[in-house]
Structure formats: C-alpha cells, structure tokens
Design a protein around this motif. Structure first.
Motif, PDB file in Angstrom:
ATOM      1  N   VAL A  31       3.509  46.199 -15.922  1.00 22.01           N
ATOM      2  CA  VAL A  31       4.446  45.166 -16.373  1.00 22.01           C
ATOM      3  C   VAL A  31       3.723  43.855 -16.653  1.00 22.01           C
ATOM      4  O   VAL A  31       3.874  43.267 -17.734  1.00 22.01           O
ATOM      5  N   TYR A  32       2.909  43.406 -15.686  1.00 24.37           N
ATOM      6  CA  TYR A  32       2.314  42.067 -15.798  1.00 24.37           C
ATOM      7  C   TYR A  32       1.029  42.005 -16.614  1.00 24.37           C
ATOM      8  O   TYR A  32       0.659  40.934 -17.084  1.00 24.37           O
ATOM      9  N   TYR A  33       0.369  43.139 -16.782  1.00 24.46           N
ATOM     10  CA  TYR A  33      -0.884  43.130 -17.529  1.00 24.46           C
ATOM     11  C   TYR A  33      -0.790  43.847 -18.873  1.00 24.46           C
ATOM     12  O   TYR A  33      -1.690  43.712 -19.697  1.00 24.46           O
ATOM     13  N   LEU A  34       0.279  44.626 -19.080  1.00 21.07           N
ATOM     14  CA  LEU A  34       0.450  45.308 -20.371  1.00 21.07           C
ATOM     15  C   LEU A  34       1.744  44.881 -21.058  1.00 21.07           C
ATOM     16  O   LEU A  34       1.697  44.316 -22.147  1.00 21.07           O
ATOM     17  N   LEU A  35       2.880  45.143 -20.452  1.00 25.32           N
ATOM     18  CA  LEU A  35       4.158  44.948 -21.154  1.00 25.32           C
ATOM     19  C   LEU A  35       4.462  43.480 -21.458  1.00 25.32           C
ATOM     20  O   LEU A  35       4.839  43.160 -22.602  1.00 25.32           O
ATOM     21  N   ILE A  36       4.327  42.618 -20.480  1.00 22.89           N
ATOM     22  CA  ILE A  36       4.604  41.203 -20.746  1.00 22.89           C
ATOM     23  C   ILE A  36       3.606  40.634 -21.750  1.00 22.89           C
ATOM     24  O   ILE A  36       4.020  40.048 -22.759  1.00 22.89           O
ATOM     25  N   THR A  68     -10.085  55.135 -16.918  1.00 19.83           N
ATOM     26  CA  THR A  68      -9.545  55.367 -15.569  1.00 19.83           C
ATOM     27  C   THR A  68      -8.647  56.598 -15.527  1.00 19.83           C
ATOM     28  O   THR A  68      -7.815  56.714 -14.621  1.00 19.83           O
ATOM     29  N   ARG A  69      -8.825  57.516 -16.444  1.00 23.07           N
ATOM     30  CA  ARG A  69      -7.878  58.632 -16.558  1.00 23.07           C
ATOM     31  C   ARG A  69      -7.706  59.428 -15.271  1.00 23.07           C
ATOM     32  O   ARG A  69      -6.638  59.958 -15.018  1.00 23.07           O
ATOM     33  N   HIS A  70      -8.728  59.500 -14.429  1.00 23.77           N
ATOM     34  CA  HIS A  70      -8.603  60.233 -13.170  1.00 23.77           C
ATOM     35  C   HIS A  70      -8.444  59.302 -11.974  1.00 23.77           C
ATOM     36  O   HIS A  70      -8.217  59.780 -10.858  1.00 23.77           O
ATOM     37  N   THR A  71      -8.561  58.016 -12.218  1.00 21.38           N
ATOM     38  CA  THR A  71      -8.508  57.055 -11.109  1.00 21.38           C
ATOM     39  C   THR A  71      -7.595  55.869 -11.430  1.00 21.38           C
ATOM     40  O   THR A  71      -7.796  54.786 -10.891  1.00 21.38           O
ATOM     41  N   PHE A  72      -6.615  56.076 -12.294  1.00 24.40           N
ATOM     42  CA  PHE A  72      -5.758  54.970 -12.707  1.00 24.40           C
ATOM     43  C   PHE A  72      -5.045  54.326 -11.527  1.00 24.40           C
ATOM     44  O   PHE A  72      -4.964  53.097 -11.420  1.00 24.40           O
ATOM     45  N   GLY A  73      -4.526  55.135 -10.608  1.00 19.10           N
ATOM     46  CA  GLY A  73      -3.837  54.590  -9.435  1.00 19.10           C
ATOM     47  C   GLY A  73      -4.756  53.726  -8.591  1.00 19.10           C
ATOM     48  O   GLY A  73      -4.376  52.648  -8.139  1.00 19.10           O
ATOM     49  N   LEU A  74      -5.973  54.197  -8.381  1.00 14.64           N
ATOM     50  CA  LEU A  74      -6.956  53.425  -7.619  1.00 14.64           C
ATOM     51  C   LEU A  74      -7.303  52.123  -8.350  1.00 14.64           C
ATOM     52  O   LEU A  74      -7.396  51.061  -7.728  1.00 14.64           O
ATOM     53  N   TRP A  75      -7.476  52.207  -9.663  1.00 10.14           N
ATOM     54  CA  TRP A  75      -7.754  51.001 -10.461  1.00 10.14           C
ATOM     55  C   TRP A  75      -6.607  50.005 -10.343  1.00 10.14           C
ATOM     56  O   TRP A  75      -6.829  48.803 -10.175  1.00 10.14           O
ATOM     57  N   CYS A  76      -5.373  50.503 -10.400  1.00 12.07           N
ATOM     58  CA  CYS A  76      -4.208  49.622 -10.253  1.00 12.07           C
ATOM     59  C   CYS A  76      -4.174  49.001  -8.865  1.00 12.07           C
ATOM     60  O   CYS A  76      -3.856  47.821  -8.725  1.00 12.07           O
ATOM     61  N   ARG A  78      -6.709  48.303  -6.923  1.00 13.90           N
ATOM     62  CA  ARG A  78      -7.744  47.267  -6.869  1.00 13.90           C
ATOM     63  C   ARG A  78      -7.344  46.041  -7.696  1.00 13.90           C
ATOM     64  O   ARG A  78      -7.552  44.901  -7.272  1.00 13.90           O
ATOM     65  N   THR A  79      -6.781  46.277  -8.857  1.00 11.93           N
ATOM     66  CA  THR A  79      -6.360  45.169  -9.716  1.00 11.93           C
ATOM     67  C   THR A  79      -5.204  44.406  -9.073  1.00 11.93           C
ATOM     68  O   THR A  79      -5.165  43.167  -9.116  1.00 11.93           O
ATOM     69  N   ALA A  82      -6.626  42.234  -6.375  1.00 14.93           N
ATOM     70  CA  ALA A  82      -7.262  41.049  -6.975  1.00 14.93           C
ATOM     71  C   ALA A  82      -6.199  40.028  -7.377  1.00 14.93           C
ATOM     72  O   ALA A  82      -6.409  38.811  -7.243  1.00 14.93           O
ATOM     73  N   SER A  83      -5.056  40.499  -7.846  1.00 14.28           N
ATOM     74  CA  SER A  83      -3.955  39.609  -8.209  1.00 14.28           C
ATOM     75  C   SER A  83      -3.383  38.912  -6.979  1.00 14.28           C
ATOM     76  O   SER A  83      -3.078  37.714  -7.012  1.00 14.28           O
ATOM     77  N   VAL A  84      -3.237  39.664  -5.885  1.00 16.64           N
ATOM     78  CA  VAL A  84      -2.761  39.077  -4.627  1.00 16.64           C
ATOM     79  C   VAL A  84      -3.745  38.007  -4.157  1.00 16.64           C
ATOM     80  O   VAL A  84      -3.347  36.904  -3.759  1.00 16.64           O
ATOM     81  N   ASP A  85      -5.037  38.324  -4.220  1.00 20.65           N
ATOM     82  CA  ASP A  85      -6.062  37.352  -3.825  1.00 20.65           C
ATOM     83  C   ASP A  85      -5.979  36.091  -4.678  1.00 20.65           C
ATOM     84  O   ASP A  85      -6.104  34.974  -4.174  1.00 20.65           O
TER      85      ASP A  85
END
Length: 122
Positions: A31-36, A68-76, A78-79, A82-85
């Motif tokens: 939502v915040y990094y693609l759709l908006i 990130t096709r096999h690790t998309f959830g993990l990438w999300c 981590r991202t 980073a947003s919380v930080d």
C-alpha cells in the motif's frame, strides 16, 4: 483522535491481509510503497501528459518482485522494520510511533493528494 486514525488504518490493513492471504507487513509495504506512490505517479503523469513516472515505478516494482520472488515476505518484513525505525527516529522531537505514523503515513499523503488534485484541476 490520533489513536483512532491509527487504529482505523491498521485495522484496514489487517482486514486486507486477511482477505488476500497476505501478512500485515506485506499489505503495508504494498500500500505505502506501491499503490499510493503509483496513484501519485498516475496523477502526475496525467498532468504532464505521459506515463513516464508510473512506468518507471512499475519497472522498479517488477525488479523487486523478480528479485524477491522466493523471499518477498522476508523482504517486506525487513522493509517494514526499516519504516518503523524511520518513524521512531522522529521520537527525538517529542513524538511517538503512533503520532509519527499518522503524520507521515496519513496526513502527508493526504497533502500530496490535495496538491496533485489541485494541479490537475488547475
């Protein structure tokens, strides 16, 4: 009021996650990094008369999805962390995560939408 806005947004993202089978972090990032941003680039592209910024953003996301096709959830995850930080970084000026989230993730996007609508109407 701030707590209610935060809860409304968070619950909406959780509901979307339940409906789509995605995690809260995945929905939040999409939502915040693609759709908006994509809606902003589409509006900007309408104003300039070419789909160049939307196409560029979509190409970036195609690269992210492929990379990130096999690790998309993990990438999300981590991202999202980073947003919380990033949001917590603003605590040094007396805020907190909830207040910072509402200002940066709700009010700021609304201001951007207002500006883009204004330039499209003008």
């Amino acid at each position: 009021m701030i707590q209610r806005v935060f809860a409304l947004v968070a619950n909406s993202l959780l509901t979307i996650g339940k409906m789509t089978g995605l995690t809260y972090n995945e929905v939040n990032i999409l939502v915040y990094y693609l759709l908006i941003p994509l809606s902003w680039t589409a509006m900007f592209d309408c104003w300039i008369g070419t789909p160049i910024t939307s196409a560029a953003l979509l190409l970036v996301w195609v690269g992210i999805f492929i990379g990130t096709r096999h690790t998309f959830g993990l990438w999300c995850d981590r991202t999202f962390q980073a947003s919380v930080d990033f949001l917590n970084w603003f605590n040094r000026w007396g805020g907190n995560y909830v207040l910072n989230s509402v200002i940066i993730c709700v009010l700021l996007p609304l201001l951007v939408y207002g500006f883009l609508i204004w330039i499209l109407i003008k």
